[in-house]
Motif scaffolding. Structure first.
Motif, mmCIF file in Angstrom:
data_model
loop_
_atom_site.group_PDB
_atom_site.id
_atom_site.type_symbol
_atom_site.label_atom_id
_atom_site.label_comp_id
_atom_site.label_asym_id
_atom_site.label_seq_id
_atom_site.Cartn_x
_atom_site.Cartn_y
_atom_site.Cartn_z
ATOM 1 N N THR A 49 -28.365 24.125 -16.479
ATOM 2 C CA THR A 49 -28.294 23.035 -17.431
ATOM 3 C C THR A 49 -27.855 23.046 -18.679
ATOM 4 O OG1 THR A 49 -30.099 23.195 -18.741
ATOM 5 C CG2 THR A 49 -30.886 22.004 -16.678
ATOM 6 N N GLU A 50 -26.850 22.140 -19.552
ATOM 7 C CA GLU A 50 -26.559 22.004 -20.794
ATOM 8 C C GLU A 50 -27.493 22.611 -22.207
ATOM 9 O OE1 GLU A 50 -26.615 17.651 -20.663
ATOM 10 O OE2 GLU A 50 -26.377 19.466 -19.616
ATOM 11 N N GLN A 51 -29.144 22.287 -21.843
ATOM 12 C CA GLN A 51 -29.948 22.545 -22.247
ATOM 13 C C GLN A 51 -29.788 23.520 -23.216
ATOM 14 O OE1 GLN A 51 -29.796 19.674 -20.188
ATOM 15 N NE2 GLN A 51 -31.190 18.543 -20.681
ATOM 16 N N ASP A 52 -30.205 24.092 -21.708
ATOM 17 C CA ASP A 52 -30.768 25.793 -21.649
ATOM 18 C C ASP A 52 -29.408 26.521 -22.361
ATOM 19 O OD1 ASP A 52 -32.960 25.175 -20.147
ATOM 20 O OD2 ASP A 52 -32.024 25.321 -18.053
ATOM 21 N N ILE A 53 -28.438 25.653 -22.228
ATOM 22 C CA ILE A 53 -27.501 27.060 -22.591
ATOM 23 C C ILE A 53 -27.289 27.006 -24.307
ATOM 24 C CG2 ILE A 53 -25.077 27.417 -23.277
ATOM 25 C CD1 ILE A 53 -24.186 26.586 -19.841
ATOM 26 N N HIS A 54 -27.698 25.632 -24.631
ATOM 27 C CA HIS A 54 -27.513 25.613 -25.899
ATOM 28 C C HIS A 54 -29.319 26.471 -26.270
ATOM 29 C CE1 HIS A 54 -25.810 21.652 -25.731
ATOM 30 N NE2 HIS A 54 -24.947 22.850 -26.358
ATOM 31 N N LEU A 55 -30.554 26.264 -25.960
ATOM 32 C CA LEU A 55 -31.661 27.362 -25.971
ATOM 33 C C LEU A 55 -31.367 28.479 -26.445
ATOM 34 C CD1 LEU A 55 -34.714 27.561 -26.569
ATOM 35 C CD2 LEU A 55 -34.326 27.506 -24.072
ATOM 36 N N PHE A 56 -30.363 29.404 -25.770
ATOM 37 C CA PHE A 56 -29.863 29.912 -25.683
ATOM 38 C C PHE A 56 -28.974 30.662 -26.907
ATOM 39 C CE2 PHE A 56 -31.616 31.528 -21.551
ATOM 40 C CZ PHE A 56 -32.138 32.498 -21.200
ATOM 41 N N GLU A 57 -28.102 29.609 -27.762
ATOM 42 C CA GLU A 57 -27.550 29.606 -28.177
ATOM 43 C C GLU A 57 -28.342 29.297 -30.314
ATOM 44 O OE1 GLU A 57 -24.718 26.691 -28.034
ATOM 45 O OE2 GLU A 57 -23.120 27.159 -26.566
ATOM 46 N N ARG A 58 -28.904 28.618 -30.041
ATOM 47 C CA ARG A 58 -30.262 28.380 -30.705
ATOM 48 C C ARG A 58 -31.091 30.302 -31.204
ATOM 49 N NH1 ARG A 58 -30.559 23.147 -29.124
ATOM 50 N NH2 ARG A 58 -33.492 24.160 -28.129
ATOM 51 N N LEU A 59 -31.186 30.291 -30.026
ATOM 52 C CA LEU A 59 -32.001 31.916 -30.138
ATOM 53 C C LEU A 59 -30.915 32.457 -30.918
ATOM 54 C CD1 LEU A 59 -33.786 31.949 -26.880
ATOM 55 C CD2 LEU A 59 -35.013 31.617 -29.243
ATOM 56 N N ALA A 60 -29.437 33.472 -30.323
ATOM 57 C CA ALA A 60 -29.314 33.364 -30.771
ATOM 58 C C ALA A 60 -28.822 33.749 -32.153
ATOM 59 C CB ALA A 60 -27.598 33.720 -30.025
ATOM 60 N N PHE A 61 -28.755 32.480 -32.969
ATOM 61 C CA PHE A 61 -28.572 31.807 -34.264
ATOM 62 C C PHE A 61 -29.633 32.597 -34.584
ATOM 63 C CE2 PHE A 61 -28.792 29.038 -37.398
ATOM 64 C CZ PHE A 61 -27.602 28.928 -38.366
ATOM 65 N N ALA A 62 -30.537 32.147 -34.464
ATOM 66 C CA ALA A 62 -31.729 32.291 -35.123
ATOM 67 C C ALA A 62 -32.061 34.098 -35.147
ATOM 68 C CB ALA A 62 -33.228 31.896 -34.561
ATOM 69 N N ALA A 63 -32.088 34.627 -34.046
ATOM 70 C CA ALA A 63 -31.539 35.934 -34.018
ATOM 71 C C ALA A 63 -30.684 36.595 -35.554
ATOM 72 C CB ALA A 63 -31.781 36.801 -33.042
ATOM 73 N N ARG A 64 -30.059 36.019 -35.638
ATOM 74 C CA ARG A 64 -28.695 36.506 -36.334
ATOM 75 C C ARG A 64 -29.624 36.665 -38.282
ATOM 76 N NH1 ARG A 64 -25.011 34.105 -32.728
ATOM 77 N NH2 ARG A 64 -24.709 32.170 -34.297
ATOM 78 N N ARG A 65 -30.340 35.339 -38.382
ATOM 79 C CA ARG A 65 -30.202 35.195 -39.258
ATOM 80 C C ARG A 65 -31.396 35.962 -39.956
ATOM 81 N NH1 ARG A 65 -31.692 28.924 -40.866
ATOM 82 N NH2 ARG A 65 -32.439 29.615 -42.462
#
Length: 277
Positions: free
Chosen positions: A261-277
């Motif tokens: 699902t696109e929701q799950d892909i976006h979830l991983f992208e948000r987690l990656a963004f948060a990790a970089r911050r």
């Protein structure tokens, strides 16, 4: 007759016990579990293990219980009568036997799979109560009663999308297929990919369980999906090192096999963004 794991299917002790209990009680085995945990395949492997023929009835949202018994084609008979066809006198020529009828009239014992019973209307299970309990039904057009020559082994699967009626549940032996633990999943993978390298398998399964444990995941990847993923990994000749995710992306390699699902892909992208911050 005793069911055991086969060369292509790893059954846990609890599942083996459930199948054999249902066979002993001569009750339908109702199997629930998340999609992709091998519920449908179970029926095929039970048939293979017991050396019995398999009859499959795949239920859809439009499926009616009557279709499992028989269907009477009154329209064709009316048309033939208007055309003066000789066969119009034979009612049986306009009756199409359903899967239950086929199972009941089989020369020997068979395994009958009623797959994804929860897809149909809520009344569907209720409409099969007496037929599955008594192993007989009446054909109104011919006046005959069809009785099972040999009581079939009935396996009913459900993805738990709808609650099933209590009266139906009372007539079944129930088993919930839990998602396999790491040891069982290793054994399952070993059946399908016996030559996979240990370091690659360890890295892949560690990553797979990490993905399943991510909070907020809409659809957790299943057993069938990890097998697809591993098949792709082997086809691409990836190594354990290749599976290492870069800091910029938490998405696994070939993630389309695991995340649906696109929701799950976006979830991983948000987690990656948060990790970089």
């Amino acid at each position: 007759m005793k069911f055991t794991s086969t060369a292509r299917y790893i059954a846990t002790d609890a599942l083996t016990l459930a199948v054999n209990a249902a066979v002993t009680l001569e009750r339908p085995l109702l199997v629930k579990g998340e999609p992709g945990t091998g519920k449908t395949e179970l029926a095929r492997q039970v048939a293979a293990s017991l050396g019995l023929p398999l009859i499959e009835w795949h239920v859809k949202s439009t499926t009616r219980a009557q279709q499992g018994l028989y269907e009477y084609d009154a329209v064709s008979r009316l048309r033939d009568s208007q055309l003066g066809e000789a066969r119009v006198q034979d009612v049986n020529a306009y009756i199409r036997k359903g899967k239950l009828w086929q199972a009941f009239e089989a020369a020997g014992k068979v395994v009958l799979l009623i797959d994804e019973v929860d897809k149909a209307d809520i009344e569907f299970p209720n409409d099969l109560l007496q037929e599955l309990d008594r192993m007989e039904f009446h054909v109104y057009e011919t006046g005959e009663t069809v009785r099972a020559r040999h009581r079939p082994v009935v396996i009913i699967t459900s993805n738990n999308e709808k609650d099933l009626p209590d009266a139906f549940l009372r007539r079944c032996f129930f088993h919930f297929i839990r998602f396999p633990d790491a040891e069982t999943l290793r054994a399952i993978v070993g059946v399908h990919f016996p030559r996979i390298k240990e370091d690659l398998l360890a890295a892949a399964l560690a990553q797979f369980y990490e993905i399943r444990d991510v909070p907020g995941l809409k659809k957790k990847p299943s057993t069938s999906e990890v097998l697809d993923w591993l098949k792709l990994i082997l086809a691409e000749d990836l190594t354990a090192e290749d599976l290492r995710r870069e800091g910029r992306s938490l998405l696994p390699k070939l993630h389309g096999a695991l995340l649906k699902t696109e929701q799950d892909i976006h979830l991983f992208e948000r987690l990656a963004f948060a990790a970089r911050r």
